[in-house]
Motif scaffolding. Structure first.
Motif, PDB file in Angstrom:
ATOM      1  N   SER A 149       0.730  -1.453  -3.034  1.00  0.00           N
ATOM      2  CA  SER A 149      -0.432  -1.355  -3.920  1.00  0.00           C
ATOM      3  C   SER A 149      -1.757  -1.297  -3.179  1.00  0.00           C
ATOM      4  CB  SER A 149      -0.449  -2.529  -4.896  1.00  0.00           C
ATOM      5  OG  SER A 149      -0.510  -3.757  -4.186  1.00  0.00           O
ATOM      6  N   ASN A 150      -1.916  -2.113  -2.139  1.00  0.00           N
ATOM      7  CA  ASN A 150      -3.213  -2.161  -1.456  1.00  0.00           C
ATOM      8  C   ASN A 150      -3.126  -2.050   0.062  1.00  0.00           C
ATOM      9  OD1 ASN A 150      -2.251  -4.652  -0.697  1.00  0.00           O
ATOM     10  ND2 ASN A 150      -3.718  -5.837  -1.895  1.00  0.00           N
ATOM     11  N   GLY A 151      -1.916  -1.917   0.611  1.00  0.00           N
ATOM     12  CA  GLY A 151      -1.757  -1.758   2.050  1.00  0.00           C
ATOM     13  C   GLY A 151      -1.882  -3.032   2.856  1.00  0.00           C
ATOM     14  N   SER A 152      -2.054  -4.168   2.192  1.00  0.00           N
ATOM     15  CA  SER A 152      -2.208  -5.411   2.954  1.00  0.00           C
ATOM     16  C   SER A 152      -0.907  -5.741   3.688  1.00  0.00           C
ATOM     17  CB  SER A 152      -2.626  -6.568   2.043  1.00  0.00           C
ATOM     18  OG  SER A 152      -1.634  -6.849   1.103  1.00  0.00           O
ATOM     19  N   LYS A 153      -1.071  -6.195   4.936  1.00  0.00           N
ATOM     20  CA  LYS A 153       0.074  -6.460   5.800  1.00  0.00           C
ATOM     21  C   LYS A 153       0.845  -7.689   5.331  1.00  0.00           C
ATOM     22  CE  LYS A 153      -1.959  -4.470   9.926  1.00  0.00           C
ATOM     23  NZ  LYS A 153      -2.332  -4.709  11.323  1.00  0.00           N
ATOM     24  N   LEU A 154       2.173  -7.580   5.375  1.00  0.00           N
ATOM     25  CA  LEU A 154       3.048  -8.695   5.039  1.00  0.00           C
ATOM     26  C   LEU A 154       3.702  -9.282   6.292  1.00  0.00           C
ATOM     27  CD1 LEU A 154       4.804  -7.100   1.950  1.00  0.00           C
ATOM     28  CD2 LEU A 154       3.000  -8.836   1.932  1.00  0.00           C
ATOM     29  N   ALA A 155       4.172  -8.399   7.192  1.00  0.00           N
ATOM     30  CA  ALA A 155       4.862  -8.873   8.399  1.00  0.00           C
ATOM     31  C   ALA A 155       4.888  -7.776   9.444  1.00  0.00           C
ATOM     32  CB  ALA A 155       6.283  -9.297   8.073  1.00  0.00           C
TER      33      ALA A 155
ATOM     34  N   ILE B  36       8.116  -2.715  13.559  1.00  0.00           N
ATOM     35  CA  ILE B  36       8.286  -2.483  12.124  1.00  0.00           C
ATOM     36  C   ILE B  36       7.140  -3.222  11.460  1.00  0.00           C
ATOM     37  CG2 ILE B  36       9.733  -2.739  10.088  1.00  0.00           C
ATOM     38  CD1 ILE B  36      12.120  -3.134  11.994  1.00  0.00           C
ATOM     39  N   ASP B  37       6.338  -2.509  10.692  1.00  0.00           N
ATOM     40  CA  ASP B  37       5.226  -3.106   9.957  1.00  0.00           C
ATOM     41  C   ASP B  37       5.525  -3.027   8.469  1.00  0.00           C
ATOM     42  OD1 ASP B  37       3.252  -3.817  12.003  1.00  0.00           O
ATOM     43  OD2 ASP B  37       3.235  -1.663  12.405  1.00  0.00           O
ATOM     44  N   HIS B  38       5.506  -4.178   7.801  1.00  0.00           N
ATOM     45  CA  HIS B  38       5.717  -4.243   6.359  1.00  0.00           C
ATOM     46  C   HIS B  38       4.373  -4.488   5.675  1.00  0.00           C
ATOM     47  CE1 HIS B  38      10.046  -4.333   6.731  1.00  0.00           C
ATOM     48  NE2 HIS B  38       9.963  -5.332   7.591  1.00  0.00           N
ATOM     49  N   ALA B  39       4.123  -3.745   4.604  1.00  0.00           N
ATOM     50  CA  ALA B  39       2.864  -3.887   3.869  1.00  0.00           C
ATOM     51  C   ALA B  39       3.126  -3.702   2.378  1.00  0.00           C
ATOM     52  CB  ALA B  39       1.849  -2.861   4.354  1.00  0.00           C
ATOM     53  N   LYS B  40       2.202  -4.209   1.571  1.00  0.00           N
ATOM     54  CA  LYS B  40       2.262  -4.001   0.126  1.00  0.00           C
ATOM     55  C   LYS B  40       1.929  -2.543  -0.175  1.00  0.00           C
ATOM     56  CE  LYS B  40       0.931  -8.611  -1.384  1.00  0.00           C
ATOM     57  NZ  LYS B  40      -0.055  -9.396  -2.143  1.00  0.00           N
TER      58      LYS B  40
ATOM     59  N   GLY C 262       7.043  -1.971  -4.503  1.00  0.00           N
ATOM     60  CA  GLY C 262       6.122  -3.022  -4.093  1.00  0.00           C
ATOM     61  C   GLY C 262       5.805  -3.103  -2.617  1.00  0.00           C
ATOM     62  N   SER C 263       6.583  -2.408  -1.756  1.00  0.00           N
ATOM     63  CA  SER C 263       6.293  -2.503  -0.317  1.00  0.00           C
ATOM     64  C   SER C 263       6.705  -1.229   0.412  1.00  0.00           C
ATOM     65  CB  SER C 263       7.025  -3.698   0.300  1.00  0.00           C
ATOM     66  OG  SER C 263       8.420  -3.479   0.304  1.00  0.00           O
TER      67      SER C 263
ATOM     68  N   TYR D 190       5.559 -11.627  13.204  1.00  0.00           N
ATOM     69  CA  TYR D 190       4.299 -12.159  12.687  1.00  0.00           C
ATOM     70  C   TYR D 190       4.306 -12.007  11.176  1.00  0.00           C
ATOM     71  CZ  TYR D 190       2.776 -11.557  17.507  1.00  0.00           C
ATOM     72  OH  TYR D 190       2.680 -11.620  18.865  1.00  0.00           O
ATOM     73  N   TYR D 191       3.906 -13.051  10.491  1.00  0.00           N
ATOM     74  CA  TYR D 191       3.769 -12.985   9.034  1.00  0.00           C
ATOM     75  C   TYR D 191       2.291 -13.167   8.683  1.00  0.00           C
ATOM     76  CZ  TYR D 191       8.803 -13.408   8.813  1.00  0.00           C
ATOM     77  OH  TYR D 191      10.143 -13.196   8.969  1.00  0.00           O
ATOM     78  N   TYR D 192       1.832 -12.427   7.696  1.00  0.00           N
ATOM     79  CA  TYR D 192       0.433 -12.473   7.279  1.00  0.00           C
ATOM     80  C   TYR D 192       0.321 -13.130   5.901  1.00  0.00           C
ATOM     81  CZ  TYR D 192       0.147  -9.018  11.000  1.00  0.00           C
ATOM     82  OH  TYR D 192       0.245  -8.378  12.203  1.00  0.00           O
TER      83      TYR D 192
END
Length: 87
Positions: A60-66, A54-58, A38-39, A84-86
């Motif tokens: 499935s679609n690459g959308s940023k999480l944090a 450190i960049d966290h993303a989903k 999932g990430s 930062y949280y998105y």
């Protein structure tokens, strides 16, 4: 179960025969990407090998999480850390 690459770095972690984490590296020691269900996490470093982001993303679609940011002093101590949280 842990699996290692030719340089003895962990590159896969499995549980009950299912891969739960996969690591990718640049150079001998720096993880640049970690993928799990999932990430995914992408890591960046400065020229001294210190972790910068450190960049966290989903997955499935690459959308940023944090995003986590780090800055260091001349003694390599962390002097700044921000998150930062998105949505």
């Amino acid at each position: 179960k842990y699996e290692y690459d030719a340089l003895s770095r962990v590159n896969k972690i499995s549980r009950d025969g299912v891969q739960v984490v996969r690591y990718y590296y640049a150079g001998p020691h720096r993880a640049v990407s970690k993928h799990r269900a999932g990430s995914r996490s992408e890591y960046s470093y400065d020229s001294h090998g210190r972790l910068l982001t450190i960049d966290h993303a989903k997955s499935s679609n690459g959308s940023k999480l944090a995003r986590f940011l780090y800055k260091y002093d001349d003694s390599d101590d962390i002097v700044y850390k921000d998150t930062y949280y998105y949505d």
